[in-house]
Structures are given as structure tokens and as C-alpha cells.
Design a protein around this motif. Structure first.
Motif, PDB file in Angstrom:
ATOM      1  N   UNK A 123       0.871  -0.921   0.267  1.00  0.00           N
ATOM      2  CA  UNK A 123      -0.003   0.700   0.365  1.00  0.00           C
ATOM      3  C   UNK A 123       0.966   1.589   0.260  1.00  0.00           C
ATOM      4  N   UNK A 124      -0.169   2.448  -0.559  1.00  0.00           N
ATOM      5  CA  UNK A 124       0.591   3.186  -0.722  1.00  0.00           C
ATOM      6  C   UNK A 124       0.873   4.116   1.003  1.00  0.00           C
ATOM      7  N   UNK A 125       0.029   4.055   1.561  1.00  0.00           N
ATOM      8  CA  UNK A 125      -0.217   4.259   3.039  1.00  0.00           C
ATOM      9  C   UNK A 125       0.536   3.357   3.946  1.00  0.00           C
ATOM     10  N   UNK A 126       0.249   4.540   5.117  1.00  0.00           N
ATOM     11  CA  UNK A 126       1.130   3.781   6.222  1.00  0.00           C
ATOM     12  C   UNK A 126      -0.265   3.362   7.145  1.00  0.00           C
ATOM     13  N   UNK A 127      -2.006   2.324   6.517  1.00  0.00           N
ATOM     14  CA  UNK A 127      -3.172   2.331   7.283  1.00  0.00           C
ATOM     15  C   UNK A 127      -3.003   1.483   7.809  1.00  0.00           C
ATOM     16  N   UNK A 128      -2.214   1.007   8.637  1.00  0.00           N
ATOM     17  CA  UNK A 128      -1.908   1.016  10.190  1.00  0.00           C
ATOM     18  C   UNK A 128      -2.051   1.094  11.178  1.00  0.00           C
ATOM     19  N   UNK A 129      -0.937   1.718  10.571  1.00  0.00           N
ATOM     20  CA  UNK A 129      -0.394   3.194  11.412  1.00  0.00           C
ATOM     21  C   UNK A 129       0.470   2.756  12.738  1.00  0.00           C
ATOM     22  N   UNK A 130       1.278   1.844  12.675  1.00  0.00           N
ATOM     23  CA  UNK A 130       2.396   1.355  13.175  1.00  0.00           C
ATOM     24  C   UNK A 130       4.054   1.750  13.935  1.00  0.00           C
ATOM     25  N   UNK A 131       3.903   2.329  12.029  1.00  0.00           N
ATOM     26  CA  UNK A 131       5.436   2.970  11.326  1.00  0.00           C
ATOM     27  C   UNK A 131       6.055   2.283  11.395  1.00  0.00           C
ATOM     28  N   UNK A 158       4.109  -1.062   3.168  1.00  0.00           N
ATOM     29  CA  UNK A 158       3.809  -0.205   2.578  1.00  0.00           C
ATOM     30  C   UNK A 158       5.612   1.513   2.365  1.00  0.00           C
ATOM     31  N   UNK A 159       4.949   1.766   1.287  1.00  0.00           N
ATOM     32  CA  UNK A 159       5.821   3.064   1.088  1.00  0.00           C
ATOM     33  C   UNK A 159       6.125   4.174   1.854  1.00  0.00           C
ATOM     34  N   UNK A 160       5.170   3.969   2.998  1.00  0.00           N
ATOM     35  CA  UNK A 160       5.096   5.594   3.626  1.00  0.00           C
ATOM     36  C   UNK A 160       6.959   5.328   4.534  1.00  0.00           C
ATOM     37  N   UNK A 161       6.474   4.431   4.642  1.00  0.00           N
ATOM     38  CA  UNK A 161       7.799   4.591   6.505  1.00  0.00           C
ATOM     39  C   UNK A 161       9.044   4.310   5.593  1.00  0.00           C
ATOM     40  N   UNK A 162       9.986   5.278   5.986  1.00  0.00           N
ATOM     41  CA  UNK A 162      11.418   5.077   5.645  1.00  0.00           C
ATOM     42  C   UNK A 162      12.221   4.659   6.957  1.00  0.00           C
TER      43      UNK A 162
END
Length: 208
Positions: A123-131, A158-162
Motif C-alpha cells: 500500500x502507498x499509505x501506512x494504514x495500520x499506523x504502527x510506523x 507500505x511505501x510511506x515509512x522509511x
């Protein structure tokens, strides 16, 4: 649209865009490289890839699958890319896994022989929200803490968290529009370059 115009349009696509990903994963080596990193198995092999197949369950509702892979050990792995953030992602994966399982099972087959299935959801977003860049969802017996192995394995990336991991580096490939030669991911780099610089490669992408 001329060949040059089409190639120019395709250069704007990213791997996270399903229209581009659908054509990209027709290359088994590139698909294999993705799964080796995400599943953490360097020796993993991909025997076959079915792209954008339609699976219909017993109630008639069909589901579109981005890439359904048969691995060298006979297990199945479905890869889905998702840019949207307005759906129940867990239930989506549950439905897709159920559809694949029912479709690939025979009448009267013993449950112990039901296929082992990996669901890889990018996913493009971290929808789980755990970073975290990657999440593994396990089934646990609440009272004992014991893990239940029912042959279904869910992995969310996800592609959000680096976070500096190899998986995070891989996800960077999914959001880049420009052509980059990644030494860690030679098969992916080769496939992206082929699709973005040749008329034959661009021809496989559906441009609306």
C-alpha cells in the motif's frame, strides 16, 4: 498517440500504479526479486505468474487479482498494490484470500490439503499506523498465546515509512517515476527500464 508519446506517458507511471504493476510482474525474475525481499527468503523461486486474473466465488462475486504467483515449492502467493486509503484493507485481503482458496480447491478435498497461501499487500499509505514498513499478521489463541498455523500468511508493506531496511529500499522503487539502477534489485531495475524506454515495453501498459 505516437510511440514517443506513449513512452512519455508510461514514464510517469510508478510501480505502485496497478496499470504499470500489472505489466511489470509478467517478468517472473522481477516478481521473484520482490518476493525474496518481502518474504525474507533468498532462495525463493517463482514458477508462474497469472496477472489480473478474475476469480469468482460460489456466490458469483468476482475479484480482480493483481498477480497470483505459484512458487517453486508449490505454494501460492498473491501480490496486490493499493494506492487508495478509503477501504477496509484487512477485509479486502480476507475476501481475496477466500476467493483464491475456494477457486483452487477440489470438491471433497481434505482440509489438510488446502493450499498454503501468502497474501502480500503493498500500500502507498501506512494504514495500520504502527510506523513500520512491513507488518506480519499472525493468528494467536488468546488464552494461551499459541500461534495458529492455518496455511494463510498475511504480509502488509507500505511505501510511506522509511526505516533503512532492505524492504524499505525496495518500497522506494515503487514510488519512483524516474529510471534508477538499483544494485540491490537488478531484475526490477532491468524490467522498469525495459517498460519505460522501449516501444514494445510501453505497449503492454493500458493508457487511458
Amino acid at each position: 498517440m505516437t510511440a514517443e508519446e506513449k513512452i512519455a506517458r508510461v514514464r510517469e507511471f510508478r510501480l505502485i500504479d496497478d496499470v504499470f504493476f500489472e505489466v511489470f510482474v509478467e517478468d517472473k525474475e522481477a516478481c521473484q526479486e520482490i518476493l525474496q525481499v518481502i518474504l525474507g527468503e533468498d532462495e525463493l523461486t517463482v514458477f508462474d505468474v497469472v496477472v489480473q486474473s478474475s476469480k469468482r466465488n460460489i456466490y458469483g462475486r468476482s475479484v480482480r487479482l493483481d498477480a497470483l504467483c505459484t512458487l517453486g515449492n508449490g505454494k501460492k502467493c498473491n501480490i496486490e498494490v493499493q494506492r487508495a486509503d478509503d477501504d477496509d484493507h484487512f477485509r479486502r485481503v480476507r475476501f481475496n484470500a477466500s476467493s483464491i482458496t475456494v477457486k483452487d480447491s477440489d470438491v471433497g478435498e481434505r482440509f489438510e490439503r488446502i493450499l498454503d497461501l501468502y497474501m502480500v499487500y503493498i500500500s502507498e499509505h501506512d494504514f495500520i499506523g504502527g510506523a513500520h514498513t512491513i507488518y506480519h499478521v499472525d493468528k494467536v489463541i488468546r488464552e494461551t498465546g499459541e500461534l495458529v498455523d492455518d496455511g494463510l500468511y498475511e504480509v502488509y508493506v507500505n511505501t510511506k515509512i522509511k526505516d533503512g531496511s532492505k524492504v524499505s529500499d525496495l518500497m522506494e522503487c515503487f514510488i519512483q517515476r524516474e529510471i534508477v539502477d538499483h544494485k540491490e534489485f537488478p531484475a526490477i531495475s532491468k524490467r522498469v527500464r525495459e517498460l519505460k524506454t522501449t516501444e514494445g515495453g510501453a505497449g503492454g501498459c493500458v493508457i487511458l
